[in-house]
Motif scaffolding. Structure first.
Motif, PDB file in Angstrom:
ATOM      1  N   HIS A 126      -0.080   9.719   0.317  1.00  0.00           N
ATOM      2  CA  HIS A 126      -0.858   8.744   1.265  1.00  0.00           C
ATOM      3  C   HIS A 126      -1.670   9.410   2.060  1.00  0.00           C
ATOM      4  N   LEU A 144      -0.397  -0.066   1.493  1.00  0.00           N
ATOM      5  CA  LEU A 144      -1.377  -0.638   0.295  1.00  0.00           C
ATOM      6  C   LEU A 144      -1.487   0.293  -0.754  1.00  0.00           C
ATOM      7  N   PRO A 145      -0.679   0.073  -1.681  1.00  0.00           N
ATOM      8  CA  PRO A 145      -0.555   1.171  -3.008  1.00  0.00           C
ATOM      9  C   PRO A 145      -1.783   0.932  -3.695  1.00  0.00           C
ATOM     10  N   LEU A 146      -2.282   2.137  -3.980  1.00  0.00           N
ATOM     11  CA  LEU A 146      -3.515   2.415  -4.855  1.00  0.00           C
ATOM     12  C   LEU A 146      -3.564   3.493  -5.894  1.00  0.00           C
ATOM     13  N   ALA A 147      -3.617   3.067  -6.995  1.00  0.00           N
ATOM     14  CA  ALA A 147      -3.584   4.112  -8.188  1.00  0.00           C
ATOM     15  C   ALA A 147      -2.629   5.376  -7.846  1.00  0.00           C
ATOM     16  N   ILE A 180      -7.578  -4.630  -1.597  1.00  0.00           N
ATOM     17  CA  ILE A 180      -6.334  -3.760  -2.113  1.00  0.00           C
ATOM     18  C   ILE A 180      -5.087  -4.795  -1.579  1.00  0.00           C
ATOM     19  N   GLU A 233      -1.375   5.878  -1.795  1.00  0.00           N
ATOM     20  CA  GLU A 233      -1.034   4.643  -0.934  1.00  0.00           C
ATOM     21  C   GLU A 233      -1.931   4.821   0.534  1.00  0.00           C
ATOM     22  N   HIS A 275       1.424  -4.271  -0.027  1.00  0.00           N
ATOM     23  CA  HIS A 275       2.898  -4.257  -0.808  1.00  0.00           C
ATOM     24  C   HIS A 275       3.743  -4.761   0.530  1.00  0.00           C
ATOM     25  N   TRP A 313      -8.948  -3.967   5.042  1.00  0.00           N
ATOM     26  CA  TRP A 313      -8.355  -3.336   3.857  1.00  0.00           C
ATOM     27  C   TRP A 313      -7.758  -4.101   2.756  1.00  0.00           C
ATOM     28  N   ARG A 314      -7.418  -5.168   3.284  1.00  0.00           N
ATOM     29  CA  ARG A 314      -6.633  -6.295   2.258  1.00  0.00           C
ATOM     30  C   ARG A 314      -7.607  -7.070   1.889  1.00  0.00           C
TER      31      ARG A 314
END
Ligand code: CO
Length: 134
Positions: free
Chosen positions: A9, A48-51, A30, A54, A33, A24-25
């Motif tokens: 992360h 905020l998980p991403l590929a 993104i 996070e 979570h 960010w959201r």
């Protein structure tokens, strides 16, 4: 030999969680979570998980933590990069042996069982680096 597996992360210290989530959201899109209180670190964290990695937005919840002092001194911004390793004890021993300055000489255990330790920015190109063993 212990090795780095991936970026787990990137943590950003924020002074206004809702305002940060607006970027960010809501603006980048993104998905959020969860937002969780982390009493042990006197902070609130948005994940905020991403590929496989996070983005974490971290806001201090008391004025007396190290994070709160960091925020007061430098304002919101990049806080640390977290690298996942397969053997945190082995990695810490190896770094120590190579003269790398560690903030945590021994790994700590988080509430969710993950083990972590921080490396001093002085030894890491000015970046606070966290190591994780999941
Ligand atoms: Co972290």
């Amino acid at each position: 030999m212990p090795h780095v597996k991936n970026i787990n992360h990137v943590a950003i210290v924020v002074d206004d969680m809702e305002k940060s989530l607006h970027f960010w959201r809501d603006s980048l899109g993104i998905p959020l979570h969860e937002v969780r209180d982390v009493p042990a670190e006197k902070s609130q964290v948005a994940f905020l998980p991403l590929a496989g990695a996070e983005i974490e937005l971290v806001q201090p919840t008391t004025p007396d933590s190290g994070l709160a002092k960091y925020l007061a001194k430098r304002g919101a911004g990049m806080h640390h990069v977290c690298l996942e390793v397969d053997d945190i004890d082995g990695m810490l021993a190896e770094l120590k042996q190579k003269g790398i300055r560690l903030i945590n000489e021994e790994a700590r255990t988080a509430a969710d069982g993950k083990r972590y330790a921080f490396i001093h920015p002085e030894s890491a190109s000015g970046v606070l680096v966290e190591l994780y063993q999941v």
